[in-house]
Motif scaffolding. Structure first.
Motif, PDB file in Angstrom:
ATOM      1  N   ARG A   1     -31.184  11.649  28.289  1.00 10.98           N
ATOM      2  CA  ARG A   1     -29.765  11.366  28.153  1.00 10.98           C
ATOM      3  C   ARG A   1     -28.652  12.374  27.466  1.00 10.98           C
ATOM      4  N   ILE A   2     -29.236  12.687  26.265  1.00  9.09           N
ATOM      5  CA  ILE A   2     -28.507  13.618  25.508  1.00  9.09           C
ATOM      6  C   ILE A   2     -28.859  14.918  26.189  1.00  9.09           C
TER       7      ILE A   2
ATOM      8  N   ALA B   1     -14.152  18.215  26.784  1.00  8.71           N
ATOM      9  CA  ALA B   1     -13.720  17.114  25.721  1.00  8.71           C
ATOM     10  C   ALA B   1     -14.413  16.016  26.429  1.00  8.71           C
ATOM     11  N   PHE B   2     -14.339  15.442  27.676  1.00  2.00           N
ATOM     12  CA  PHE B   2     -14.936  14.394  28.168  1.00  2.00           C
ATOM     13  C   PHE B   2     -16.579  14.470  27.734  1.00  2.00           C
ATOM     14  N   HIS B   3     -17.159  15.657  28.027  1.00  2.00           N
ATOM     15  CA  HIS B   3     -18.929  15.711  27.735  1.00  2.00           C
ATOM     16  C   HIS B   3     -19.152  15.622  26.214  1.00  2.00           C
ATOM     17  N   ILE B   4     -18.047  16.116  25.448  1.00  2.00           N
ATOM     18  CA  ILE B   4     -18.214  16.133  23.894  1.00  2.00           C
ATOM     19  C   ILE B   4     -18.141  14.633  23.563  1.00  2.00           C
ATOM     20  N   SER B   5     -17.252  13.880  24.107  1.00  2.00           N
ATOM     21  CA  SER B   5     -17.190  12.249  23.821  1.00  2.00           C
ATOM     22  C   SER B   5     -18.416  11.621  24.271  1.00  2.00           C
ATOM     23  N   GLY B   6     -18.885  12.051  25.492  1.00  2.00           N
ATOM     24  CA  GLY B   6     -19.930  11.403  26.152  1.00  2.00           C
ATOM     25  C   GLY B   6     -21.128  11.562  25.191  1.00  2.00           C
ATOM     26  N   LEU B   7     -21.320  12.875  24.674  1.00  2.00           N
ATOM     27  CA  LEU B   7     -22.387  13.223  23.825  1.00  2.00           C
ATOM     28  C   LEU B   7     -22.395  12.487  22.482  1.00  2.00           C
ATOM     29  N   ALA B   8     -21.212  12.628  21.904  1.00  2.00           N
ATOM     30  CA  ALA B   8     -21.075  11.623  20.667  1.00  2.00           C
ATOM     31  C   ALA B   8     -21.361  10.194  20.835  1.00  2.00           C
TER      32      ALA B   8
ATOM     33  N   ASP C   1     -22.273  17.513  10.896  1.00  2.00           N
ATOM     34  CA  ASP C   1     -22.084  18.691  11.504  1.00  2.00           C
ATOM     35  C   ASP C   1     -21.543  18.641  12.740  1.00  2.00           C
ATOM     36  N   PHE C   2     -22.007  17.774  13.607  1.00  2.00           N
ATOM     37  CA  PHE C   2     -21.697  17.408  14.952  1.00  2.00           C
ATOM     38  C   PHE C   2     -20.199  16.580  14.848  1.00  2.00           C
ATOM     39  N   THR C   3     -20.152  15.741  13.693  1.00  2.00           N
ATOM     40  CA  THR C   3     -19.068  15.037  13.899  1.00  2.00           C
ATOM     41  C   THR C   3     -17.821  15.534  13.516  1.00  2.00           C
TER      42      THR C   3
END
Length: 134
Positions: free
Chosen positions: A12-13, A37-44, A87-89
């Protein structure tokens, strides 16, 4: 320990990472920034679920094992993941909206490619090294 659950989370990631790479390849940030931005939030969210599960269940299981190699690798991986998560955060907080993405386009592209590569390398390393020890 059944690793199927963690491998499914990796899948899924990887789907989110693939979506981000496809959008980045289009090189039209103006049109794709909101979806990025939507996918960045989904990835988070997916990373958060995965890492919480690893921290609460997987790594404690590894630490209790009798295989010294597995215990040592698990400690090494957990320490590395803390750095990647931090780093991702920073990346997520910097680029989680269309406005933030468009305000620093070049940095967004560079940071996106770097963080995607880091996450992909980490999952690949877990799957080819750590998970195989179980």
């Amino acid at each position: 320990m059944e690793l199927k659950h963690y491998l499914e989370q990796h899948d899924r990631i990887k789907e989110e990472l693939s979506d981000l790479k496809i959008l980045l390849a289009k090189q039209d940030l103006e049109q794709n920034a909101a979806e990025l931005a939507f996918h960045i939030s989904g990835l988070a969210g997916k990373l958060n679920i995965h890492l919480t599960s690893e921290d609460q269940y997987l790594y404690p299981f590894f630490f209790k094992g009798n295989d010294v190699n597995l215990v040592n690798k698990a400690h090494e991986y957990q320490n590395e993941m803390g750095n990647l998560l931090a780093d991702f955060t920073v990346f997520k907080n910097t680029f989680n909206t269309k406005i933030k993405i468009l305000s620093d386009r070049d940095r967004f592209i560079n940071e996106s490619n770097r963080i995607i590569q880091s996450i992909e390398q980490r999952m690949d390393k877990e799957e080819k090294d750590l998970y195989r020890l179980v």
